[in-house]
Design an enzyme around this catalytic site. Structure first.
Site, PDB file in Angstrom:
ATOM      1  CG  ASP A 103     -24.695 -67.926   6.389  1.00 51.43           C
ATOM      2  OD1 ASP A 103     -24.135 -68.798   5.455  1.00 51.43           O
ATOM      3  OD2 ASP A 103     -25.943 -67.658   6.529  1.00 51.43           O
ATOM      4  CG  ASN A 111     -32.935 -70.618  -2.785  1.00 50.49           C
ATOM      5  OD1 ASN A 111     -32.875 -69.894  -3.796  1.00 50.49           O
ATOM      6  ND2 ASN A 111     -31.688 -71.302  -2.374  1.00 50.49           N
ATOM      7  CG  HIS A 116     -33.774 -73.103  -6.276  1.00 53.69           C
ATOM      8  ND1 HIS A 116     -32.820 -73.194  -5.169  1.00 53.69           N
ATOM      9  CD2 HIS A 116     -34.689 -74.039  -5.996  1.00 53.69           C
ATOM     10  CE1 HIS A 116     -33.349 -74.000  -4.484  1.00 53.69           C
ATOM     11  NE2 HIS A 116     -34.394 -74.695  -4.961  1.00 53.69           N
ATOM     12  CG  ASP A 120     -28.869 -69.843  -8.725  1.00 53.10           C
ATOM     13  OD1 ASP A 120     -28.567 -70.131  -7.776  1.00 53.10           O
ATOM     14  OD2 ASP A 120     -29.189 -70.397  -9.996  1.00 53.10           O
ATOM     15  CD  GLU A 146     -26.761 -70.386   2.796  1.00 50.84           C
ATOM     16  OE1 GLU A 146     -27.356 -70.697   3.572  1.00 50.84           O
ATOM     17  OE2 GLU A 146     -26.468 -71.090   1.777  1.00 50.84           O
TER      18      GLU A 146
END
Length: 230
Positions: A103, A111, A116, A120, A146
């Site tokens: 994770d 973010n 975002h 990404d 994630e």
């Protein structure tokens, strides 16, 4: 095809000879059969072409259905199918099987701070780093958000931890920059929990053990790999 060629050869011989009405009728019937054979051959060729196209479309549809659109890794659905097969193989062959649940640390903050689009790109970058150890015995997938999972066949937890920790150490040493703005993102890291398949356990139980180890890694400060407690 061979049948049609044989008919054509013999009919050509008969057409050039004196023939009784019965034989002439047989020649005419055979000529009709030749034409039908040609049509059947073409239909078979067309059907074969269509089947090949359908196979290709099915393979592509399966690939899309089992892939994560953003990272290109296998998705959760594909991973769960792979996990079931790997557990069955490990049982049958009496081989070890390990799993790492990873994770990205503080991903929400990334973010919120950088947007975002940057988030990404971070997901894709981490996916590439994890996939760098992928092989016939290591299967990497995006589990969702994630979170990523790595399945290690024929490897105990200690060996799996070593491989995951090498990726973690490589990632923490990098200082990433937002591509468009040039703004420093800084260190990006991930935490991971590793578990091995224990006697009497199934894949879901192994995944749950790795998830619990991941939470331990988070509690203990993040940016580390922890093996599940026996």
């Amino acid at each position: 095809k061979a049948y049609g060629q044989a008919l054509e050869t013999h009919v050509a011989d008969l057409q050039g000879s004196e023939a009784s009405p019965a034989l002439a009728a047989l020649v005419q019937l055979t000529s009709s059969m030749i034409e039908r054979t040609r049509e059947a051959e073409q239909q078979l060729r067309d059907a074969s072409k269509q089947m090949n196209e359908l196979r290709g479309n099915l393979a592509e549809a399966r690939r899309v259905a089992e892939s994560d659109a953003l990272t290109g890794l296998a998705n959760r659905r594909a991973f769960e199918a792979k996990l079931r097969r790997a557990v069955a193989h490990a049982r049958e062959a009496a081989k070890p099987l390990s799993l790492a649940f990873c994770d990205i640390d503080h991903f929400k903050k990334i973010n919120d701070t950088h947007g975002h689009d940057v988030g990404d790109r971070i997901l894709k970058f981490v996916a590439q780093r994890l996939a760098s150890v992928s092989s016939t015995s290591c299967y990497v997938a995006r589990h969702g958000g994630e979170e990523f999972v790595m399945l290690f066949q024929d490897l105990e937890a200690e060996g799996a931890k070593k491989l995951v920790d090498e990726v973690r150490a490589d990632l923490q040493d990098r200082r990433l920059v937002a591509k468009q703005s040039g703004e420093p993102i800084g260190q990006v890291s991930f935490s991971a929990g590793v578990a091995s398949l224990a006697a009497g356990e199934n894949g879901r139980q192994m995944l749950r053990a790795a998830d619990q180890a991941l939470y331990r890694a988070k509690r203990e400060g993040r940016n580390r790999v922890v093996i599940a407690e026996a």
